[in-house]
Design a protein around this motif. Structure first.
Motif, PDB file in Angstrom:
ATOM      1  N   PRO A   1       5.513  51.172 -45.185  1.00 58.22           N
ATOM      2  CA  PRO A   1       4.569  50.795 -43.941  1.00 58.22           C
ATOM      3  C   PRO A   1       4.225  52.147 -43.435  1.00 58.22           C
ATOM      4  O   PRO A   1       4.605  52.454 -42.431  1.00 58.22           O
TER       5      PRO A   1
ATOM      6  N   LEU B   1      -0.858  50.967 -42.168  1.00 57.75           N
ATOM      7  CA  LEU B   1      -0.764  50.071 -40.934  1.00 57.75           C
ATOM      8  C   LEU B   1      -2.108  49.798 -40.051  1.00 57.75           C
ATOM      9  O   LEU B   1      -2.414  48.988 -39.283  1.00 57.75           O
TER      10      LEU B   1
ATOM     11  N   LEU C   1       1.152  42.483 -40.055  1.00 58.90           N
ATOM     12  CA  LEU C   1       1.896  43.854 -39.534  1.00 58.90           C
ATOM     13  C   LEU C   1       3.322  43.625 -39.516  1.00 58.90           C
ATOM     14  O   LEU C   1       4.206  44.296 -39.625  1.00 58.90           O
TER      15      LEU C   1
ATOM     16  N   ALA D   1       4.930  43.437 -42.682  1.00 56.74           N
ATOM     17  CA  ALA D   1       4.891  44.752 -43.337  1.00 56.74           C
ATOM     18  C   ALA D   1       5.836  45.604 -42.604  1.00 56.74           C
ATOM     19  O   ALA D   1       6.635  46.665 -43.133  1.00 56.74           O
ATOM     20  N   THR D   2       6.130  45.441 -41.367  1.00 58.89           N
ATOM     21  CA  THR D   2       7.276  46.361 -40.767  1.00 58.89           C
ATOM     22  C   THR D   2       8.755  45.708 -40.336  1.00 58.89           C
ATOM     23  O   THR D   2       9.490  46.417 -39.845  1.00 58.89           O
TER      24      THR D   2
END
Length: 66
Positions: free
Chosen positions: A4, A9, A27, A30-31
């Motif tokens: 990430p 991002l 998001l 992804a994190t």
């Protein structure tokens, strides 16, 4: 998305800030591992770290457009 990085991002952040809920979901996806790992490393309590990670994403959701 396994790394990430900020550049990867940024489009998701911008889209989420514009109200794109799918971008916000991506998001989070992804994190979430990174956020959870940091919380666990700091707290050393799996349940508390889950709560903190959830609080982080809730705060981001509420404030992403500011």
């Amino acid at each position: 998305m396994t790394d990430p990085s900020a550049s990867a991002l940024e489009p998701l952040v911008l889209a989420a800030a514009a109200g794109d809920r799918d971008a916000f979901r991506r998001l989070v996806e992804a994190t979430s591992r990174l956020v959870s790992a940091i919380a666990l490393a700091e707290l050393r309590d799996p349940e508390a770290s889950k709560d903190v990670a959830q609080d982080v994403f809730l705060s981001v959701f509420k404030n992403i457009d500011s």
